[in-house]
Motif scaffolding. Sequence first.
Motif, PDB file in Angstrom:
ATOM      1  N   ARG A  37      -6.153   0.666   9.121  1.00  0.00           N
ATOM      2  CA  ARG A  37      -4.738   0.488   8.789  1.00  0.00           C
ATOM      3  C   ARG A  37      -4.256   1.648   7.952  1.00  0.00           C
ATOM      4  NH1 ARG A  37      -2.308  -4.373   9.157  1.00  0.00           N
ATOM      5  NH2 ARG A  37      -3.553  -5.825  10.368  1.00  0.00           N
ATOM      6  N   LYS A  39      -1.994   2.280   4.874  1.00  0.00           N
ATOM      7  CA  LYS A  39      -1.334   1.542   3.807  1.00  0.00           C
ATOM      8  C   LYS A  39      -0.630   2.524   2.884  1.00  0.00           C
ATOM      9  CE  LYS A  39      -4.523  -2.341   3.647  1.00  0.00           C
ATOM     10  NZ  LYS A  39      -5.652  -2.946   2.957  1.00  0.00           N
ATOM     11  N   THR A  48       4.000  -0.591   2.482  1.00  0.00           N
ATOM     12  CA  THR A  48       4.017  -0.845   3.936  1.00  0.00           C
ATOM     13  C   THR A  48       2.588  -0.781   4.438  1.00  0.00           C
ATOM     14  OG1 THR A  48       4.228   1.483   4.442  1.00  0.00           O
ATOM     15  CG2 THR A  48       6.276   0.221   4.304  1.00  0.00           C
ATOM     16  N   GLU A  49       2.416  -1.356   5.594  1.00  0.00           N
ATOM     17  CA  GLU A  49       1.087  -1.411   6.168  1.00  0.00           C
ATOM     18  C   GLU A  49       1.260  -1.391   7.674  1.00  0.00           C
ATOM     19  OE1 GLU A  49      -1.188  -4.542   4.401  1.00  0.00           O
ATOM     20  OE2 GLU A  49      -2.630  -4.508   6.030  1.00  0.00           O
ATOM     21  N   SER A  50       0.538  -0.491   8.357  1.00  0.00           N
ATOM     22  CA  SER A  50       0.653  -0.499   9.811  1.00  0.00           C
ATOM     23  C   SER A  50      -0.705  -0.263  10.429  1.00  0.00           C
ATOM     24  CB  SER A  50       1.646   0.578  10.268  1.00  0.00           C
ATOM     25  OG  SER A  50       1.273   1.808   9.714  1.00  0.00           O
ATOM     26  N   PRO A  51      -1.014  -0.927  11.530  1.00  0.00           N
ATOM     27  CA  PRO A  51      -2.335  -0.764  12.128  1.00  0.00           C
ATOM     28  C   PRO A  51      -2.495   0.609  12.769  1.00  0.00           C
ATOM     29  CG  PRO A  51      -0.982  -2.217  13.455  1.00  0.00           C
ATOM     30  CD  PRO A  51      -0.175  -1.874  12.261  1.00  0.00           C
ATOM     31  N   LEU A  52      -3.729   1.071  12.816  1.00  0.00           N
ATOM     32  CA  LEU A  52      -4.035   2.362  13.420  1.00  0.00           C
ATOM     33  C   LEU A  52      -4.879   2.136  14.672  1.00  0.00           C
ATOM     34  CD1 LEU A  52      -5.062   4.471  10.315  1.00  0.00           C
ATOM     35  CD2 LEU A  52      -3.046   4.807  11.727  1.00  0.00           C
ATOM     36  N   TYR A  83      -2.060  12.026  13.717  1.00  0.00           N
ATOM     37  CA  TYR A  83      -0.771  11.329  13.768  1.00  0.00           C
ATOM     38  C   TYR A  83       0.051  11.827  12.609  1.00  0.00           C
ATOM     39  CZ  TYR A  83      -3.383   8.269  16.867  1.00  0.00           C
ATOM     40  OH  TYR A  83      -4.142   7.793  17.891  1.00  0.00           O
ATOM     41  N   TYR A  85       3.453  11.476  10.399  1.00  0.00           N
ATOM     42  CA  TYR A  85       4.530  10.539  10.054  1.00  0.00           C
ATOM     43  C   TYR A  85       5.549  11.272   9.210  1.00  0.00           C
ATOM     44  CZ  TYR A  85       1.276   6.792  11.311  1.00  0.00           C
ATOM     45  OH  TYR A  85       0.401   5.976  11.960  1.00  0.00           O
ATOM     46  N   ARG A  89       7.651   7.044   9.381  1.00  0.00           N
ATOM     47  CA  ARG A  89       7.828   6.670  10.781  1.00  0.00           C
ATOM     48  C   ARG A  89       7.029   7.642  11.632  1.00  0.00           C
ATOM     49  NH1 ARG A  89      13.056   6.214   9.256  1.00  0.00           N
ATOM     50  NH2 ARG A  89      13.516   4.086   8.668  1.00  0.00           N
TER      51      ARG A  89
END
Lengths: 563, 503
Positions: A37, A39, A48-52, A83, A85, A89
């Motif tokens: 993730r 974080k 925020t937290e988003s899966p990788l 990746y 961001y 985003r």
Amino acid sequence: MANIHTFSACLALADLHGDGEYKLVVGDLGPNGRQPRLKVLKGPSVLTESPLPALPSAAAAFLMEPHEPRTPALALASGPCVYVYKNLRPYFKFSLPPLPPNPLEQDLWNQAKEDRIDPLTLKEMLEGIREKAEVPLSSQSLRFLHLELGEMEAFVAQHKTQPIRRQTVITTMTILKKNLADEDAVSCLVLGTENRELLVLDPEAFTVLTKMNLPSVPVFLEASGQFDVEFWLTAACRDGNIYILRRDCKRPKYCIELSAQPVGLVRIHKTLVVGSTQDMLHSFTHKGKKLWTVPMPAPILTMSLLEQRSRGLQAVMAGLANGEMRIYRDKALLNIIRTPDAVTSLCFGRYGREDNTLIMTTRGGGLVIKILKRTAVFGEGAGEAGPPPAQALRLNVPRKTRLYVDQTLREREAGTAMHRAFQMDLYLLRLRAARAYVQALESSLNPVSATLREPLKLHAVVQGLGPTFKLTLHLQNTSAVRPAMGLLVSCLYNESLYALPRAFFKVPMLVPGLSYPLETFVECLSDKGISDVIKVLVLREGQSAPLLSAHINMPVSEGLVAA
Amino acid sequence: MAEEKAPTTTQFPGTIEPQKPRLKKAPEFPILEKQNWLIHLHYIRKDYAACKALIKEQLQETQGLCEYAIYVQALMYRLEGNIQESLELFQSCAVLNPQNADNLKQVARSLFLLGKHKAAIEVYNEAAKLNQKDWEICHNLGVCYMYLKHFNKAKDQLHSALQLNRHDLTYIMLGKIHLLEGELEKAIDIYKKAVEFSPENTELLTTLGLLYLQLGIYQKAFEHLGNALTFDPTNYKAILAAGSMMQTHGDFDVALTKYRVMAYSVPESPPLWNNIGMCFFGKKKYVAAISCLKRANYLAPFDWKILYNLGLVHLTMQQYASAFHFLSAAINFQPKMGELYMLLAIALTNLDDSENASRAYAEAVALDQSNPLVNLNYAVLLYNQGEKKKALAQYQEMEKKVTLLKGSSSLDFDPEMVEMAQKMGAALQVGEALVWTKPVKDLKSRHRTTSANKSSNLQQPLGSNQALGQAMSSAAGFGKTTQLPAEQDGYNHSRLASCDDSL
């Protein structure tokens, strides 16, 4: 618990929103490395937290372009991709260019596609390529080589149309200033890959600016200088060596051999500090000359740089397996911070609105944030200087008793007499021992013959209740190689008490090591319940002196007593 | 461990089963190396449990094709002592990637650990073909040759390893070979270079210090041992050696403080307790000395040096009967030392057994090469027995030895011995006696100056002529030859009392 499982390489501090409030970016591997993730933390809480899609190997914040607003982008290396961001985003995905396949291999698969080659030949040819070729095979071919005969056909049918691909992964990533040395200057990404290459990426176009080769796979990477001017890249590799590369050279310029695996790499100005698996911190110049070595009390888990800009202090932090976090400036220990659990990743810098913040994550997934007092000054000598503490302990000298002292006094008074008495007794003892020995030798009384020519051993067993007994003599030749021949056994006994049908007989040749049982019967003639000794002598033919003898105490004949 | 091993090793043959269902769904193959970096990170952090779990998973996914996972698994097996298993895994790595010299190097290393030096050499040579300039291959070849006792080949390999890249370990091995061949000077040269290269390696410093000690170059020895102690104040060997040197100079309190560190970390070391005992002896705390020496003797009953010291202390304590026992035990272990027989003779003289004492002296004189004390004491005994001629012969023998020693002048003469010798000379009416004393005095003043030099170096005053307490300290197995000559002073002191009366 913050439930953060990561490495120092996956921690980054950045002003992601351009509001002067620095956030912590964590590429989290998740418990057991299963839920990767991204974080972003603000203060102690997750923003925020988003899966990788895959496990992150490194994270970095960098400025992509010189225009306002100067908000840094975030790069996260994972598998073969980076990746990028912006404003949290997804902005861009950079994939490593695929590696050129082996032309021979490509050729073979093309032939397979046109069905001009049968699977067995394909396998043989691929095997040949694998043995010799410089360029390794693709995973498709490797998988194919491990198939059984029956499955090859199907495999070829399914995969022959696919292009051969060789893909590598990113093992480490760092940032390098593009053309200005400023704090907030545009930076390039530097990637280390599994196929032993270093790539420098253009910050705007994400094209490969330069490519360098290493002799081994990079694990840790440090960069200094500016890409357009002059720069140094330092890569700690899996072969235990550290390679130093400069601009305009495709191969490493210097090499430091550690003879252990590096566990961390920190650069301070022109010196490198390396932690090794031998629990040591080593320091080298940027030309590879060894400067100093400091032993650590426990294995090093991670290392990072501490930079206190206001005081111009640069120090090395090392997280140890015993739950200590040590801070060193050169050789000098500045401070030890004890944590409840072993620290696995470290990061120091501006966090929130606080300039000097230390962020640590622990093995159990904990997060520790410490803020350095603005007035704090690191002083040397916080560590163990001077003599070791054991030097102050008293020696454990054994005490002596009163009795000992008395005996000493007595010995001083009557030493001569004591000595004489002792010598006298010693002589007597020796004399008696010698006498007994000579006697035994003379009469060959012992059941073991020690002569060099015939080393023999004898032991006897008497069986039966009487009046007839069975006497078994076990005779063994104990010499290493020589067999014993021409031996006789003679029994001496009181003829009024016993009768032996075979009182004198020859012994067969004795092979070394084996035990020979020689049996004879003994008849007891007396009915008075008395017994006597039977002497068994082992003789050599033509010699009257026995080699050895045994005295056998015969049991009372119970048969006759009962009758 | 066992259950971990089974799945990973059986992986290689059984790669077929899960193939079929995968074929239909996923023709795309995972990148074989995709988790190598993580495996490596776990491995270097010594997080072996996590590493093994990951390797297992990775091998399942790639069906046993991931070379690096097998490689690390093998490394961990080797760390756990399963060398045979590690060897097999490294071999399968070499099959997966025959071009990689690392795999061959590890195969060879495992063979080496299994004691198969010849096989290891073959594999290393194979690896050397793939990678010409690897110090590790050269170094390990050198070590293999060393164990096979091909010292010349070993030295060649180690030298070429040093040319490729300098490492402390290579220096240590090279020094070891020179020591095995008995070439002390060459070994010192190697260690000197090594210390130049890495000035903070305590092992190198200690070894060099001990070698200097063996050669009798005390100042350099102390310098290096002191350096070793600066970097590591708990270094066992360096403490013992430095301590024993302090003892020779009479700095018993400093030596004792150093020993305290060691007594805490290595409380069952016989040489340590021997040295502590002799420190107390030097401080005239005889009971404590005997306690410590007896502990040392208990820990190492067959060490003749400890027995020697026990004999010496008991002589001083006038416990001649006990001294006799310790000394005769020492002689049983070390029958070739003149001084031991001399001490035995002194014990016997005091036990009124002059017949055996003469025999012991005769033996001592026959064995001893350089110690004038042996002859002097023998002369005293002979004189007391009324055999003036023989006494004179011994006296002249002693003078010869003294002249010899003056030549080398490394030794300091005990004033009591000099006094005794003068008395003896007078008693025997030897005219030279007066001539003899002068050079001795000269010599002593010369010694003073050198000792002044030293003291500035050592930062502590030297007890220049302390009669007692020159202990035989077996400094970590070294110093056998260096410490001995000083010892007899202790004895001579007690001996003099009886001599004076008779003269």
